[in-house]
Motif scaffolding. Sequence first.
Motif, mmCIF file in Angstrom:
data_model
loop_
_atom_site.group_PDB
_atom_site.id
_atom_site.type_symbol
_atom_site.label_atom_id
_atom_site.label_comp_id
_atom_site.label_asym_id
_atom_site.label_seq_id
_atom_site.Cartn_x
_atom_site.Cartn_y
_atom_site.Cartn_z
ATOM 1 N N ASP A 74 24.744 54.328 -11.624
ATOM 2 C CA ASP A 74 24.707 55.261 -12.755
ATOM 3 C C ASP A 74 24.684 56.690 -12.195
ATOM 4 O O ASP A 74 24.474 56.893 -10.998
ATOM 5 C CB ASP A 74 23.438 54.978 -13.581
ATOM 6 N N GLY A 97 20.000 60.024 -20.057
ATOM 7 C CA GLY A 97 19.943 58.559 -20.084
ATOM 8 C C GLY A 97 20.991 57.920 -19.193
ATOM 9 O O GLY A 97 20.958 56.718 -18.957
ATOM 10 N N PHE A 125 16.928 44.274 -15.148
ATOM 11 C CA PHE A 125 17.748 45.323 -14.532
ATOM 12 C C PHE A 125 16.829 45.991 -13.513
ATOM 13 O O PHE A 125 15.855 46.638 -13.864
ATOM 14 C CB PHE A 125 18.248 46.232 -15.653
ATOM 15 N N ARG A 157 15.864 44.949 -20.007
ATOM 16 C CA ARG A 157 17.040 45.030 -20.896
ATOM 17 C C ARG A 157 18.237 45.415 -20.030
ATOM 18 O O ARG A 157 18.079 45.759 -18.864
ATOM 19 C CB ARG A 157 16.786 46.149 -21.897
ATOM 20 N N PRO A 211 24.654 53.403 -19.338
ATOM 21 C CA PRO A 211 25.939 52.762 -19.599
ATOM 22 C C PRO A 211 26.346 51.622 -18.650
ATOM 23 O O PRO A 211 27.505 51.226 -18.661
ATOM 24 C CB PRO A 211 26.919 53.925 -19.436
HETATM 25 N N1 GLY Z 1 21.309 53.806 -17.218
HETATM 26 C C1 GLY Z 1 19.936 53.667 -16.989
HETATM 27 C C2 GLY Z 1 19.180 52.971 -18.011
HETATM 28 O O1 GLY Z 1 19.673 52.336 -18.905
HETATM 29 O O2 GLY Z 1 17.976 53.022 -17.937
#
Ligand code: GLY
Length: 434
Positions: free
Chosen positions: A217, A231, A274, A292, A296
Amino acid sequence: MKILLLGSGGREHALALKLKASAAAVELVSAPGSDALAELGHRVALDQENPAMVAAWCAENRPDLLVVGPEVPLVAGVADAVRALGIPVFGHDAATARLEGSKAFAKEFMQGHGIPCAASHTVTELAEGEALVRTWPYSYPIVLKADGLAAGKGVVLASDETEALATFRAFMAGQFGEGSKTVVFEEPLVGMELSLHVLVDVDAEHAAYALLPACQDHKRIFEDDQGPNTGGMGAFGPIPFLRAEDIQLMRTELVEPTVRGLQQDGLEARGVLFLGVMWTASGPKLLEYNVRFGDPETQVLMQLLDEDLGALLLEVAEGRLIPRDLKVKPHTAIAVVLAAEDYPEGAKKDVPISIGTPAITVIHAGTREQNGQWLTNGGRVLNLATSAPDLAAARAAIEAALPEVGWPGMQVRRDIGLKALRHAQAGKTVRDPW
Ligand code: GLY
Ligand code: AMP
């Protein structure tokens, strides 16, 4: 197959598009959903953070599967309430969701199961924390984490003592409610950050997992990783210079001890974990758990996954995940976020959006529709997602699509994946400085 999907953002739109491509005809209901999600099924006005309300709807409407997108419903116990009705749920119960809902709990879990992570101190007293800052035994910045959920704002990297004390005192004064009155202090980890998603199906009898491709990310708002945190402004995967042996190391050091640890601690898991990973000079270390899918990252993973998503999520939800290498396209996928003016401080709403006919997937993250016109309706508005034989080609496909989509004041990072591409092109590995 009737599926209730909780959530409303880009992650959920990407999941919904993939669910609709499942072999079995999918009747999709989203809550609270969005106008874009409504085009794929219908919406119901449920408070996704209210377990009793979601369970009451499920008891009456008997979906074949509940898929929970965000973490807050999981921490609130929505999965527990619906599973108690005998309805399969892709999403962890509240006890397991504490891995994201409490940073102190997550650190205890990591340390208790020998999972490499940053050295840390959990503090609940003002004087103790102030003394820790003044005698800080590690390098700077001081990493401070509010224990509870804080909508992505509960982690601060304080560059000096003054900032650390101010942050700590604000947390202890309840900046994020009771949940910030416990603070985890951590040594800073330096290296390359990546997102590792793993489907997990664990109970007392069995412990199965299936790994998804590692993604990366880009959290800062501006190119070259400048400006405030967001985010996530764009992601890609897999990471071209990560080798099979690197993935294997993350399996043995991080993923397998996590799966075993869940079982040893009597925790059940029916969903995705994750793992936020920092690949440091001394190998991969676990920064945090999320219970979760990333956003993205999901938009990337759904481009790559070559499986029937409805069947796969049901397999996890029903506790019959077969450990395996999931089928993925031999491609690199990318998802670039188109963000509103003023994001991340605010988000300018109701700006009309032009969406032409780009040759990539347009995912709605924060939009609404009025008289046939899409309007901005959130910080992260749209995602452009695609896959191609390699990262350079995937980046080029996004560049080609960009002139078709936009609005005045739109913010976009044009460098998603660029640093990794250059790293790979220079022949470097994950062991070289990032
Ligand atoms: N892209 C990082 C998150 O969803 O926390
Ligand atoms: P959040 O996703 O809001 O929990 O923020 C976590 C982010 O803070 C991670 O994605 C990292 O970029 C950063 N972070 C967390 N812990 C550390 C650490 N010990 N050292 C360096 N960066 C960290």
